[in-house]
Design an enzyme around this catalytic site. Structure first.
Site, PDB file in Angstrom:
ATOM      1  N   ASP A   9       0.967  -1.261  -0.049  1.00  0.00           N
ATOM      2  CA  ASP A   9      -0.023   0.204   0.094  1.00  0.00           C
ATOM      3  C   ASP A   9       0.739   1.151   0.039  1.00  0.00           C
ATOM      4  O   ASP A   9       2.224   1.115   0.356  1.00  0.00           O
ATOM      5  CB  ASP A   9      -0.899  -0.142   1.213  1.00  0.00           C
ATOM      6  CG  ASP A   9      -1.607   1.178   1.513  1.00  0.00           C
ATOM      7  OD1 ASP A   9      -2.425   1.713   0.295  1.00  0.00           O
ATOM      8  OD2 ASP A   9      -1.619   1.698   2.598  1.00  0.00           O
ATOM      9  N   ASP A  11       0.035   5.185   0.756  1.00  0.00           N
ATOM     10  CA  ASP A  11      -0.146   6.124   2.044  1.00  0.00           C
ATOM     11  C   ASP A  11      -0.233   5.321   3.384  1.00  0.00           C
ATOM     12  O   ASP A  11      -1.067   4.496   3.500  1.00  0.00           O
ATOM     13  CB  ASP A  11      -1.553   6.541   1.860  1.00  0.00           C
ATOM     14  CG  ASP A  11      -1.733   7.557   0.672  1.00  0.00           C
ATOM     15  OD1 ASP A  11      -1.319   8.737   0.576  1.00  0.00           O
ATOM     16  OD2 ASP A  11      -2.165   7.080  -0.318  1.00  0.00           O
TER      17      ASP A  11
END
Ligand code: G6P
Ligand code: MG
Length: 220
Positions: A9, A11
């Site tokens: 991922d 952020d």
């Protein structure tokens, strides 16, 4: 099953943009006189821009037209992108570069699986554009996390079966998406509390790479 690809991922895993998202949404909420705090902000982790807006607007008694919602989301993104101009390689989270180097040394493929439409800009700002074998992001999917689409797309671009992928996530929505994709799910930061994460860590500096890749697993 041995892991042959790791999907990150963006952020909250590669870079911490939480504060910028918070400031931008807070500014919009204040303008609209809608209550918004850090606890509500936590619920926006891993959730798409329009779904984030829907969570914020659920605290308002006013009803907004589709056009008004699009304008609010655009205004939020303008503020957010202005803040992203400050982002630099110094903002890469601890343990990320070491992990990328170790995975490359073991010939493990790496990808980004993010709901963010700003992924290309963020990767450019932190100087990691050419460090991933695949990028699946908010620009290339219809359904955002907890739907598995973004991770399945990353695996497809890599040419790796989902069950050979491990996902590193900081959001419950992302852990749910990884499990729905039948991938191994590693929860870091706030996702270290997720009951359905296969591995739980405070951050990437204390990741056991052999455990991540399941190299010690006795296979039948
Ligand atoms: C990430 C963040 C979310 C954000 C989403 C969409 O998943 O964790 O908080 O809402 O990306 O971001 P975007 O940059 O497209 O507005
Ligand atoms: Mg995240």
């Amino acid at each position: 099953m041995k892991i042959s690809a790791v999907i990150f991922d963006l952020d909250g895993v590669i870079v911490s943009t939480d504060e910028y998202h918070y400031k931008a949404w807070k500014s919009i909420s204040d303008q609209e006189k809608i209550y918004f705090d850090r606890e509500i902000n936590e619920r926006l982790r891993g959730v798409s821009r329009m779904e984030s807006l829907a969570i914020i607007l659920s605290h308002s008694s006013k009803s907004y037209s589709e056009k008004e919602k699009q304008l609010l989301a655009q205004r939020k993104n303008d503020i957010y992108c202005e803040l992203l101009n400050k982002l630099s390689p110094n903002d890469i989270l601890p343990g990320v570069i070491n992990l990328l180097v170790s995975l490359k040394a073991r010939d493990i493929k790496v990808a980004i699986g993010s709901s963010s439409k700003n992924t290309p800009f963020i990767l450019k700002q932190i100087g990691l554009t050419s460090n991933f074998d695949a990028v699946a992001d908010g620009n290339s999917i219809k359904n955002s996390k907890p739907d598995p689409e973004v991770f399945l797309l990353a695996a497809e671009i890599l040419g790796v079966p989902p069950e050979e992928c491990a996902v590193i996530e900081d959001a419950q929505a992302g852990i749910d998406a990884a499990k729905a994709a039948e991938m191994k799910a590693v929860g870091i930061g706030s996702a270290a509390n997720c009951l359905n994460a296969d591995m739980k860590l405070s951050d990437l500096t204390n990741l056991d790479i052999d455990q991540l890749l399941e190299v010690n697993e006795i296979r039948s």
